[in-house]
Write an enzyme that holds these catalytic residues in place. Structure first.
Site, PDB file in Angstrom:
ATOM      1  N   ALA A 191      40.342  34.321 -15.303  1.00 51.21           N
ATOM      2  CA  ALA A 191      40.973  34.954 -16.461  1.00 51.21           C
ATOM      3  C   ALA A 191      40.176  34.765 -17.739  1.00 51.21           C
ATOM      4  CB  ALA A 191      42.384  34.394 -16.639  1.00 51.21           C
ATOM      5  N   SER A 246      36.579  33.618 -17.567  1.00 51.79           N
ATOM      6  CA  SER A 246      35.149  33.797 -17.311  1.00 51.79           C
ATOM      7  C   SER A 246      34.938  34.212 -15.862  1.00 51.79           C
ATOM      8  CB  SER A 246      34.371  32.505 -17.595  1.00 51.79           C
ATOM      9  OG  SER A 246      34.724  31.485 -16.672  1.00 51.79           O
ATOM     10  N   GLY A 247      33.759  34.763 -15.613  1.00 54.15           N
ATOM     11  CA  GLY A 247      33.334  35.068 -14.258  1.00 54.15           C
ATOM     12  C   GLY A 247      32.038  34.329 -13.978  1.00 54.15           C
ATOM     13  N   ARG A 248      31.756  34.133 -12.712  1.00 56.34           N
ATOM     14  CA  ARG A 248      30.474  33.505 -12.378  1.00 56.34           C
ATOM     15  C   ARG A 248      30.048  33.962 -11.005  1.00 56.34           C
ATOM     16  NH1 ARG A 248      33.016  28.326 -11.487  1.00 56.34           N
ATOM     17  NH2 ARG A 248      34.685  28.686  -9.986  1.00 56.34           N
ATOM     18  N   HIS A 308      42.189  37.231  -3.362  1.00 59.82           N
ATOM     19  CA  HIS A 308      42.965  36.508  -4.363  1.00 59.82           C
ATOM     20  C   HIS A 308      42.349  35.119  -4.447  1.00 59.82           C
ATOM     21  CE1 HIS A 308      47.082  34.781  -5.817  1.00 59.82           C
ATOM     22  NE2 HIS A 308      46.180  34.847  -6.779  1.00 59.82           N
ATOM     23  N   ASP A 309      41.918  34.715  -5.626  1.00 59.88           N
ATOM     24  CA  ASP A 309      41.165  33.468  -5.731  1.00 59.88           C
ATOM     25  C   ASP A 309      41.935  32.273  -5.184  1.00 59.88           C
ATOM     26  OD1 ASP A 309      42.987  33.379  -7.855  1.00 59.88           O
ATOM     27  OD2 ASP A 309      41.452  33.379  -9.414  1.00 59.88           O
ATOM     28  N   THR A 353      44.024  28.508 -14.910  1.00 61.22           N
ATOM     29  CA  THR A 353      44.942  29.084 -15.888  1.00 61.22           C
ATOM     30  C   THR A 353      46.385  28.922 -15.412  1.00 61.22           C
ATOM     31  OG1 THR A 353      43.261  30.666 -16.598  1.00 61.22           O
ATOM     32  CG2 THR A 353      45.551  31.206 -17.089  1.00 61.22           C
ATOM     33  N   ASN A 392      54.577  29.465  -8.664  1.00 61.85           N
ATOM     34  CA  ASN A 392      53.569  29.738  -9.686  1.00 61.85           C
ATOM     35  C   ASN A 392      54.093  29.193 -11.019  1.00 61.85           C
ATOM     36  OD1 ASN A 392      51.508  30.877 -11.181  1.00 61.85           O
ATOM     37  ND2 ASN A 392      51.627  32.852 -10.141  1.00 61.85           N
ATOM     38  N   GLY A 436      39.899  23.929 -11.344  1.00 66.87           N
ATOM     39  CA  GLY A 436      39.452  23.278 -12.569  1.00 66.87           C
ATOM     40  C   GLY A 436      40.226  22.027 -12.925  1.00 66.87           C
TER      41      GLY A 436
END
Length: 502
Positions: A22, A24-26, A248-249, A271, A308, A418
């Site tokens: 949400a 950043s991307g990598r 879906h991550d 997030t 969630n 994270g």
């Protein structure tokens, strides 16, 4: 006895994992050997939502540009380029395409307010009890079904001939092949988790055209090869296969939980905090619905039975308001001060919808404490301690409820993503749950992405147990044992519950 690692092919070129979050991307490169999976980041890029005309959008073209830059960097980092590509991202959001495959507009952000009132309109047609019994998905205001109901009558949806969830949209632009990956599709609230296919009676009742969605595909299925134009732009030499992973991550992250047996709970932190257990079948009871649990589909026929809750969004928004860098240099002093602050002085309901929207988070936390008659945080350290204690309480409630509703007794809680780097949050969660917490890997989504690709390519074999055994061989994990006064956590949980009834 744990299954043994299942590498049966000589290590080859690494796989590229495109992991879109949400904020950043990598693009990560993952090399698989008989000693585990090694990861390295080759490119990171921001994900900055943009508000236009009062609507919050994802800047999806900038994201795609970041993906291309990352694949270019992956090609430069590896002789011969990556062996394959997999894409995972957040859930529920989508892009609409016209009959020529052209994007009709930037996808709307799930935090946008356009879905206000949509749940009530759906409930007038399908009562929540019936919708849950058919799909097993937790009622959240931004679920895809509510977005589609909110978009009804608008020109974009009227002109659309194809709907692609975010990772499927990226894969389509890379390959020209359209598909709908199943783990992400399950979050739309339009899939029957018992048969792992579309819940057609739900779509029919709500007037949603399932023909907008391309065919379903499962993790491990082929998703095409890079188009000639993409090869030219990235400098890669074809053919480069794209494989459907747990797109879906959270599906990819849970696949990479390094548990030695099935008696574990997981908390995929970022997030959001997605806390629950892994099951073989969904739990579709009315009690489960009332507890706000969801049944999302996972890798290899599993079900992610979870709740969630708001997650590190609370902390991220506070750091943004305070202009504090969301990195070790900014966060470490705050966490050290929060660790010294009085525990459980004030707590809030981390799942309260009042915390969904961006902006003014510290003031909202202080206001929530004041409105429930608790002492208000006096400085930044006390705000951080309040929100971390509150997150640990939300984790505790989800883990306890997941066991009660599923009948699965767990021996440990695995925190991945994270939040695994946040030692204070991990310890508070262990204390709150009264269970050992195993922290790591932080890069779980990318690791699960790579493992599914590697298995599809024939580099590894076996089911989730074998993949997890292989993964454990290359990880350094931290274990947090529960400590402190359990009754203090029980009293704090009762305060949160009582506030929710007011």
């Amino acid at each position: 006895m744990s299954p043994s690692p299942a590498v049966h092919a000589a290590p080859g070129r690494p796989f590229a994992a495109v992991d879109l979050g949400a904020s950043s991307g990598r693009v990560m490169l993952g090399a698989v050997t008989d000693r585990g999976v090694s990861l390295r980041e080759v490119h990171r890029f921001p994900n900055r939502p943009v508000r236009v005309g009062g609507t919050l959008h994802w800047d999806v073209l900038a994201l795609y540009g970041g993906v291309l830059d990352g694949l270019r960097a992956a090609g430069s980092a590896v002789d011969g380029g990556p062996a394959g590509i997999g894409i995972d991202s957040w859930a529920v959001d989508y892009g609409l395409l016209d009959g020529t495959g052209t994007l009709l507009g930037n996808p709307v952000h799930y935090r946008d307010e356009r879905t206000a009132g949509a749940a009530e309109r759906v409930a007038a047609v399908l009562p929540p009890r019936e919708l849950y019994a058919a799909t097993g998905i937790q009622q959240l205001p931004f679920n895809t079904v509510y977005q589609l109901v909110a978009a009804r009558g608008g020109p974009q949806l009227a002109a659309a001939r194809r709907l692609l969830l975010i990772p499927d949209l990226m894969a389509y632009w890379l390959t020209g092949v359209a598909g709908t990956e199943l783990t992400n599709a399950s979050t739309t609230q339009l899939v029957d988790p018992r048969v792992r296919d579309w819940a057609r009676p739900v779509a029919d009742a709500l007037g949603i055209d399932l023909g907008l969605f391309p065919p379903l595909r499962a993790p491990g299925d082929p998703a095409g090869e890079l188009l000639p134009g993409v090869l030219a732009e990235t400098g890669l030499a074809g053919p480069v296969p794209v494989t459907a992973v747990g797109s879906h991550d959270t599906a990819s992250a849970v696949a990479a939980v390094p548990a030695a047996d099935g008696r574990f709970a997981y908390i995929a932190t970022g997030t959001w905090s997605l806390a629950g257990v892994e099951l073989d079948a969904p739990v579709l009871t009315e009690e489960s619905r009332r507890a706000n649990f969801t049944n999302e589909l996972g890798v290899d026929g599993t079900v992610r039975f979870l709740r969630n809750v708001m997650g590190l969004w609370l902390l991220q928004e506070c750091l943004r308001e305070w202009s504090v860098p969301d990195g070790p240099e900014g966060l470490a002093p705050l966490l050290a001060a929060a660790a010294r602050a009085e525990p459980l002085r004030s707590v809030v309901d981390a799942g309260d919808p009042m915390f969904i929207a961006p902006g003014g988070m510290p003031d909202r936390i202080v206001g929530a404490c004041r409105s429930t008659g608790q002492p208000t945080p006096r400085d930044r350290a006390e705000v951080v301690r309040c929100l971390l204690d509150s997150l640990a309480l939300a984790h505790r409630a989800a883990v306890l409820d997941a066991q009660r509703l599923s009948g699965l007794e767990v021996k440990a809680v695995h925190i991945v993503g994270g939040g695994a780097r946040n030692g204070l949050l991990c310890q508070l969660t262990a204390d709150a749950c009264g269970l050992p917490v195993v922290a790591g890997p932080a890069e779980a989504a990318a690791l699960g992405n790579v493992l599914v690709q590697a298995r599809a390519a024939g580099a590894v074999r076996g089911g989730l147990a074998e993949l997890r055994a292989l993964l454990r061989g290359g990880l350094t994990l931290r274990q947090h044992e529960p400590s402190g006064d359990r009754t203090a956590w029980e009293r704090a949980a009762a305060r949160v519950a009582a506030a929710g009834k007011d």
